[in-house]
Design a protein around this motif. Structure first.
Motif, PDB file in Angstrom:
ATOM      1  N   ASP A 536       0.828  -1.215   0.000  1.00  0.00           N
ATOM      2  CA  ASP A 536       0.000   0.000   0.000  1.00  0.00           C
ATOM      3  C   ASP A 536       0.856   1.256   0.000  1.00  0.00           C
ATOM      4  O   ASP A 536       0.361   2.349   0.280  1.00  0.00           O
ATOM      5  CB  ASP A 536      -0.901   0.044   1.253  1.00  0.00           C
ATOM      6  N   GLY A 537       2.145   1.071  -0.214  1.00  0.00           N
ATOM      7  CA  GLY A 537       3.047   2.226  -0.223  1.00  0.00           C
ATOM      8  C   GLY A 537       3.326   2.782   1.157  1.00  0.00           C
ATOM      9  O   GLY A 537       3.737   3.924   1.312  1.00  0.00           O
ATOM     10  N   LYS A 538       3.106   1.957   2.202  1.00  0.00           N
ATOM     11  CA  LYS A 538       3.264   2.448   3.571  1.00  0.00           C
ATOM     12  C   LYS A 538       4.439   1.780   4.310  1.00  0.00           C
ATOM     13  O   LYS A 538       4.785   0.633   4.050  1.00  0.00           O
ATOM     14  CB  LYS A 538       1.983   2.169   4.385  1.00  0.00           C
ATOM     15  N   VAL A 539       5.008   2.554   5.214  1.00  0.00           N
ATOM     16  CA  VAL A 539       6.024   2.016   6.131  1.00  0.00           C
ATOM     17  C   VAL A 539       5.579   2.353   7.552  1.00  0.00           C
ATOM     18  O   VAL A 539       4.711   3.209   7.741  1.00  0.00           O
ATOM     19  CB  VAL A 539       7.427   2.608   5.857  1.00  0.00           C
ATOM     20  N   GLU A 540       6.195   1.671   8.550  1.00  0.00           N
ATOM     21  CA  GLU A 540       5.725   1.848   9.921  1.00  0.00           C
ATOM     22  C   GLU A 540       6.760   2.539  10.783  1.00  0.00           C
ATOM     23  O   GLU A 540       7.906   2.129  10.827  1.00  0.00           O
ATOM     24  CB  GLU A 540       5.455   0.478  10.555  1.00  0.00           C
ATOM     25  N   LEU A 541       6.314   3.557  11.494  1.00  0.00           N
ATOM     26  CA  LEU A 541       7.202   4.271  12.400  1.00  0.00           C
ATOM     27  C   LEU A 541       6.739   4.035  13.830  1.00  0.00           C
ATOM     28  O   LEU A 541       5.563   4.199  14.152  1.00  0.00           O
ATOM     29  CB  LEU A 541       7.181   5.774  12.079  1.00  0.00           C
ATOM     30  N   LYS A 542       7.680   3.636  14.668  1.00  0.00           N
ATOM     31  CA  LYS A 542       7.343   3.412  16.074  1.00  0.00           C
ATOM     32  C   LYS A 542       8.426   4.059  16.922  1.00  0.00           C
ATOM     33  O   LYS A 542       9.614   3.977  16.612  1.00  0.00           O
ATOM     34  CB  LYS A 542       7.280   1.911  16.357  1.00  0.00           C
ATOM     35  N   GLN A 543       8.007   4.726  18.004  1.00  0.00           N
ATOM     36  CA  GLN A 543       8.991   5.322  18.898  1.00  0.00           C
ATOM     37  C   GLN A 543       9.279   4.356  20.033  1.00  0.00           C
ATOM     38  O   GLN A 543       8.374   3.764  20.601  1.00  0.00           O
ATOM     39  CB  GLN A 543       8.466   6.658  19.444  1.00  0.00           C
ATOM     40  N   ARG A 544      10.534   4.230  20.358  1.00  0.00           N
ATOM     41  CA  ARG A 544      10.945   3.281  21.395  1.00  0.00           C
ATOM     42  C   ARG A 544      10.339   3.651  22.747  1.00  0.00           C
ATOM     43  O   ARG A 544      10.092   2.802  23.588  1.00  0.00           O
ATOM     44  CB  ARG A 544      12.482   3.259  21.491  1.00  0.00           C
ATOM     45  N   SER A 545      10.112   4.932  22.947  1.00  0.00           N
ATOM     46  CA  SER A 545       9.602   5.391  24.238  1.00  0.00           C
ATOM     47  C   SER A 545       8.123   5.083  24.410  1.00  0.00           C
ATOM     48  O   SER A 545       7.559   5.320  25.470  1.00  0.00           O
ATOM     49  CB  SER A 545       9.824   6.895  24.363  1.00  0.00           C
ATOM     50  N   GLY A 546       7.481   4.554  23.375  1.00  0.00           N
ATOM     51  CA  GLY A 546       6.076   4.200  23.504  1.00  0.00           C
ATOM     52  C   GLY A 546       5.237   4.900  22.461  1.00  0.00           C
ATOM     53  O   GLY A 546       5.764   5.471  21.496  1.00  0.00           O
ATOM     54  N   GLY A 547       3.958   4.877  22.639  1.00  0.00           N
ATOM     55  CA  GLY A 547       3.072   5.512  21.673  1.00  0.00           C
ATOM     56  C   GLY A 547       2.676   4.555  20.564  1.00  0.00           C
ATOM     57  O   GLY A 547       3.221   3.461  20.443  1.00  0.00           O
ATOM     58  N   GLU A 548       1.733   5.015  19.769  1.00  0.00           N
ATOM     59  CA  GLU A 548       1.193   4.165  18.712  1.00  0.00           C
ATOM     60  C   GLU A 548       2.123   4.063  17.516  1.00  0.00           C
ATOM     61  O   GLU A 548       2.907   4.957  17.237  1.00  0.00           O
ATOM     62  CB  GLU A 548      -0.156   4.736  18.241  1.00  0.00           C
ATOM     63  N   MET A 549       2.006   2.950  16.823  1.00  0.00           N
ATOM     64  CA  MET A 549       2.713   2.783  15.564  1.00  0.00           C
ATOM     65  C   MET A 549       2.028   3.658  14.515  1.00  0.00           C
ATOM     66  O   MET A 549       0.804   3.711  14.438  1.00  0.00           O
ATOM     67  CB  MET A 549       2.641   1.312  15.172  1.00  0.00           C
ATOM     68  N   GLU A 550       2.851   4.388  13.754  1.00  0.00           N
ATOM     69  CA  GLU A 550       2.269   5.245  12.719  1.00  0.00           C
ATOM     70  C   GLU A 550       2.518   4.624  11.351  1.00  0.00           C
ATOM     71  O   GLU A 550       3.642   4.262  11.028  1.00  0.00           O
ATOM     72  CB  GLU A 550       2.931   6.632  12.742  1.00  0.00           C
ATOM     73  N   LEU A 551       1.460   4.499  10.574  1.00  0.00           N
ATOM     74  CA  LEU A 551       1.571   3.965   9.220  1.00  0.00           C
ATOM     75  C   LEU A 551       1.663   5.151   8.269  1.00  0.00           C
ATOM     76  O   LEU A 551       0.730   5.946   8.168  1.00  0.00           O
ATOM     77  CB  LEU A 551       0.317   3.132   8.923  1.00  0.00           C
ATOM     78  N   LEU A 552       2.796   5.284   7.604  1.00  0.00           N
ATOM     79  CA  LEU A 552       3.030   6.499   6.821  1.00  0.00           C
ATOM     80  C   LEU A 552       3.493   6.187   5.405  1.00  0.00           C
ATOM     81  O   LEU A 552       4.147   5.174   5.163  1.00  0.00           O
ATOM     82  CB  LEU A 552       4.125   7.351   7.497  1.00  0.00           C
ATOM     83  N   ALA A 553       3.168   7.099   4.502  1.00  0.00           N
ATOM     84  CA  ALA A 553       3.752   7.015   3.158  1.00  0.00           C
ATOM     85  C   ALA A 553       5.233   7.341   3.282  1.00  0.00           C
ATOM     86  O   ALA A 553       5.645   8.022   4.230  1.00  0.00           O
ATOM     87  CB  ALA A 553       3.060   8.016   2.226  1.00  0.00           C
ATOM     88  N   ILE A 554       6.032   6.848   2.338  1.00  0.00           N
ATOM     89  CA  ILE A 554       7.486   6.993   2.456  1.00  0.00           C
ATOM     90  C   ILE A 554       7.923   8.457   2.634  1.00  0.00           C
ATOM     91  O   ILE A 554       8.691   8.776   3.533  1.00  0.00           O
ATOM     92  CB  ILE A 554       8.181   6.354   1.239  1.00  0.00           C
ATOM     93  N   ASP A 555       7.415   9.329   1.790  1.00  0.00           N
ATOM     94  CA  ASP A 555       7.783  10.750   1.896  1.00  0.00           C
ATOM     95  C   ASP A 555       7.441  11.305   3.272  1.00  0.00           C
ATOM     96  O   ASP A 555       8.231  12.028   3.877  1.00  0.00           O
ATOM     97  CB  ASP A 555       7.030  11.581   0.843  1.00  0.00           C
ATOM     98  N   ASP A 556       6.270  10.933   3.753  1.00  0.00           N
ATOM     99  CA  ASP A 556       5.822  11.430   5.049  1.00  0.00           C
ATOM    100  C   ASP A 556       6.707  10.889   6.175  1.00  0.00           C
ATOM    101  O   ASP A 556       7.016  11.595   7.135  1.00  0.00           O
ATOM    102  CB  ASP A 556       4.372  11.015   5.324  1.00  0.00           C
ATOM    103  N   ALA A 557       7.098   9.632   6.018  1.00  0.00           N
ATOM    104  CA  ALA A 557       7.932   9.017   7.048  1.00  0.00           C
ATOM    105  C   ALA A 557       9.263   9.760   7.153  1.00  0.00           C
ATOM    106  O   ALA A 557       9.735  10.077   8.251  1.00  0.00           O
ATOM    107  CB  ALA A 557       8.156   7.549   6.744  1.00  0.00           C
ATOM    108  N   VAL A 558       9.864  10.034   6.005  1.00  0.00           N
ATOM    109  CA  VAL A 558      11.148  10.751   6.006  1.00  0.00           C
ATOM    110  C   VAL A 558      10.982  12.120   6.655  1.00  0.00           C
ATOM    111  O   VAL A 558      11.783  12.525   7.508  1.00  0.00           O
ATOM    112  CB  VAL A 558      11.702  10.878   4.561  1.00  0.00           C
ATOM    113  N   ALA A 559       9.920  12.808   6.283  1.00  0.00           N
ATOM    114  CA  ALA A 559       9.689  14.151   6.822  1.00  0.00           C
ATOM    115  C   ALA A 559       9.423  14.086   8.328  1.00  0.00           C
ATOM    116  O   ALA A 559       9.945  14.900   9.101  1.00  0.00           O
ATOM    117  CB  ALA A 559       8.504  14.798   6.114  1.00  0.00           C
ATOM    118  N   ARG A 560       8.639  13.112   8.717  1.00  0.00           N
ATOM    119  CA  ARG A 560       8.280  12.968  10.135  1.00  0.00           C
ATOM    120  C   ARG A 560       9.516  12.684  10.981  1.00  0.00           C
ATOM    121  O   ARG A 560       9.726  13.292  12.021  1.00  0.00           O
ATOM    122  CB  ARG A 560       7.260  11.837  10.269  1.00  0.00           C
TER     123      ARG A 560
END
Length: 571
Positions: A536-560
């Motif tokens: 679906d063109g998505k990658v997953e971002l997760k912070q080690r300190s907790g919080g929800e996993m974010e499903l993001l488009a590649i460009d958005d992931a890099v920017a985030r």
RNA sequence: CGGGGAGUAGCGCAGCCUGGUAGCGCACCUGCCUUGGGAGCAGGGGGUCGCAAGUUCGAAUCUUGUCUCCCCGACCA
């Protein structure tokens, strides 16, 4: 950095000789390895974190006007003899001889060496204020190294030394360092407190310790819940409560207390609260016996007592020494007809009708009272303050107890070393004056260890981003899948170009292994690239300190990721 | 330095009491298989049992000495 081309030897099992979490996790995460007791190899991951702390320290020291130098680790005996620490420092100073039989030691700290620089080069008041610092490896042959980097014999320390023309100048230097330290530890993401402290073997007349709050800490500290008073228990003053009890003196009574030696046992046996008992301890002060009286539930503060007695060495007397000095059996000591010097804690002054030992096996005295039953010549503040004590600085405040790890220490030294080494300058009037000094240390490795003590969970380390070895880990779930690896390669390159420090897990391992390792080494941001979501063109971002996993488009992931990193480093 | 414990494969341990074949799990190497939370199968490599001396036909095992490491106390960033 590609994981396959890097060196991160993680281990599943905790090495048996590690006691505290930070030590266990630093070993498991492949950050350090032990070479000998208290001596460590810093592996790539560990070194990266250490370098991060060093950079923060360097930036803040420079910002505060300190100037970096580097002094030798091997230092000549003569300098230490001048300050008399060659004799005073004891076995912690690792001494060695060169081929010509000249004596040296490994520098445990550098007051002597830096003062030598200043006495040679500084002639005029115009050259001050001056603050010189270094980040360098120290060696102290500790009696008992432990807890990994927390108490090593060899360790990396930032030590700074300020030189001023007078006390006011020294105070300004001290305040600058104090503020710099606050910034440093805040930037490292630590929960800490600056507390009043004892000056120890460095000497001087005023100091603060920077304590990282952690249950595993070796220091006990107190803070007031009503004002900003905070101090190391070694130093904390107890509030002088003037003779509160005016209770009528009851007749003294000798009671049979068979086999009851400890305060706890005696008070339970007699049904009298420990707060109405007085215990007597015997110490050897420079080999002279001294008796100490404390309320039953209070602890002796040896540092305070040492100052009161003005002695060099203070240790608890052995049973034989006690018997010899007092003629009474251990467990039943009392202050009546004392044969040796008697020092009582201030709290004892107000106590009436107390329980004390009868100086006779299996007997105690009830309702003993000062002057009538025993004579105390000296009262002094010689106990450790306790949780719930009143604050010595404000009215109504209550002291709370914490455990802390000392990561930094600032001292106002005065003229201790400048006088001993004759570091002088000419003032405006052409008059020779002695330089005013201060010294300021930070344990670099200990700061990393303390940070881990404060930031971890069952799966491993949770690094605050400013001192994490990498900002982000990119995990390719099945790198044999070409779409996955091509995408991961691309993201890796883009993040690096954006200035993000990336660890790219390109290993052909099963996902579980990668996730476990990522959690263990504590990289703050984890970007997972897997075939499923990539469809679906998505990658997953997760912070080690907790919080929800974010499903993001590649460009958005890099920017985030880029913005999260900038934000975390912005302090 | 005082008190307690331990040294056997890279790591975690068993074997020692009652002397004779050095073993297990993980890790490592090869192959197959597998790919979303430390997989599976098959094969394989690796140990002067901390060191030294002694007892014995024979010592990881018994004796003595020694070194190192860990834990508890006094030191410190």
């Amino acid at each position: 950095m590609r994981y396959t081309q890097y060196f991160i030897p993680t281990v599943k099992e905790t090495p048996a000789d590690a006691e505290v979490v930070s030590h266990k996790l630093m070993l498991r995460a492949g950050m350090v390895r032990k070479v000998a007791a208290g001596i460590y190899n810093y592996l790539p991951l560990g070194l990266r974190s250490i370098r991060k702390v060093e950079s923060i320290v360097r930036e803040e020291m420079n910002r505060a006007g300190a100037i970096e130098i580097l002094m030798p680790m091997v230092t000549p005996a003569e300098l230490w003899q001048e300050s008399r620490r060659w004799e005073q420092y004891g076995k912690e100073l690792l001494r060695l001889k060169d081929r010509k039989d000249n004596e040296f030691c490994l520098g445990p700290t550098h007051e002597e060496v830096v003062t030598d620089i200043v006495r040679r080069e500084v002639r005029s008041y115009r050259q001050m204020p001056l603050n010189l610092y270094q980040i360098q490896t120290k060696f102290r042959d500790e009696i008992r190294p432990r807890f990994g980097l927390m108490r090593g014999r060899e360790f990396i320390m930032k030590d700074a030394y300020s030189f001023d023309v007078d006390e006011q100048g020294a105070d300004i230097a001290y305040e600058k360092m104090y503020q710099a330290y606050r910034r440093i530890f805040a930037r490292c993401g630590l929960k800490f407190r600056a507390v009043e402290a004892d000056t120890g073997s460095i000497g001087g007349n005023w100091s603060h310790e920077f304590m990282v709050l952690a249950d595993s800490g070796e220091d006990a500290i107190v803070s007031c819940n009503g004002c900003d008073y905070a101090a190391n228990v070694e130093k904390a003053e107890s509030k002088v409560v003037e003779a509160a009890e005016h209770a009528e003196a009851r007749p003294m009574e000798k009671v049979h207390t068979p086999g009851k030696k400890s305060i706890q046992e005696v008070s339970e046996f007699l049904g009298i609260p420990v707060t109405h008992t007085v215990k007597m301890l015997v110490c050897m002060a420079d080999n002279v016996p001294v008796a100490v009286l404390l309320r039953g539930d209070h602890d002796l503060n040896e540092i305070k007592l040492k100052k009161v007695l003005g002695c060099e060495e203070l240790e608890m007397a052995t049973d034989e020494q006690i018997a010899k000095a007092t003629g009474a059996p251990v467990g039943y000591l009392g202050p009546q007809e004392a044969r040796i010097r008697l020092v009582a804690d201030l709290t004892v002054r107000g106590m009436r009708n107390v329980v004390v030992g009868a100086n006779e096996t299996d007997y105690h005295l009830k309702n003993a009272n000062p002057d009538r039953d025993y004579v105390i010549g000296e009262y002094a503040d010689i106990r450790n303050v306790a949780h719930g004590d009143p604050c010595p600085r404000c009215s109504g405040g209550i002291l709370e107890m914490w455990r802390g790890i000392e990561v930094g220490h600032v001292f106002k030294l005065g003229m201790k070393y400048s006088k001993a080494l004759n570091a002088t300058f000419l003032d405006q009037d052409g008059k020779e004056q002695i330089v005013f000094m201060g010294c300021y240390g930070i344990g670099i490795g200990r700061t990393v260890a303390a940070c881990i003590e404060q930031n971890h969970d069952d799966n491993g380390i949770i690094f605050p981003l400013p001192i994490a070895p990498f900002h982000c880990i990119v995990s390719a779930v099945n790198p044999k899948d070409e779409t996955v690896s091509a995408t991961a390669d691309e993201i890796y390159a883009r993040l690096q170009a954006a200035g993000v420090e990336v660890l790219y897990d390109d290993r052909d391992e099963r996902p579980g292994v990668k996730f476990k390792d990522a959690d263990l080494i504590g990289i703050p941001l984890r970007l997972v690239i897997g075939a499923k979501n990539l469809a679906d063109g998505k990658v997953e971002l997760k912070q080690r300190s907790g919080g929800e996993m974010e499903l993001l488009a590649i460009d958005d992931a890099v920017a985030r990721i880029t913005s999260l990193v900038r934000e975390a480093l912005a302090l």
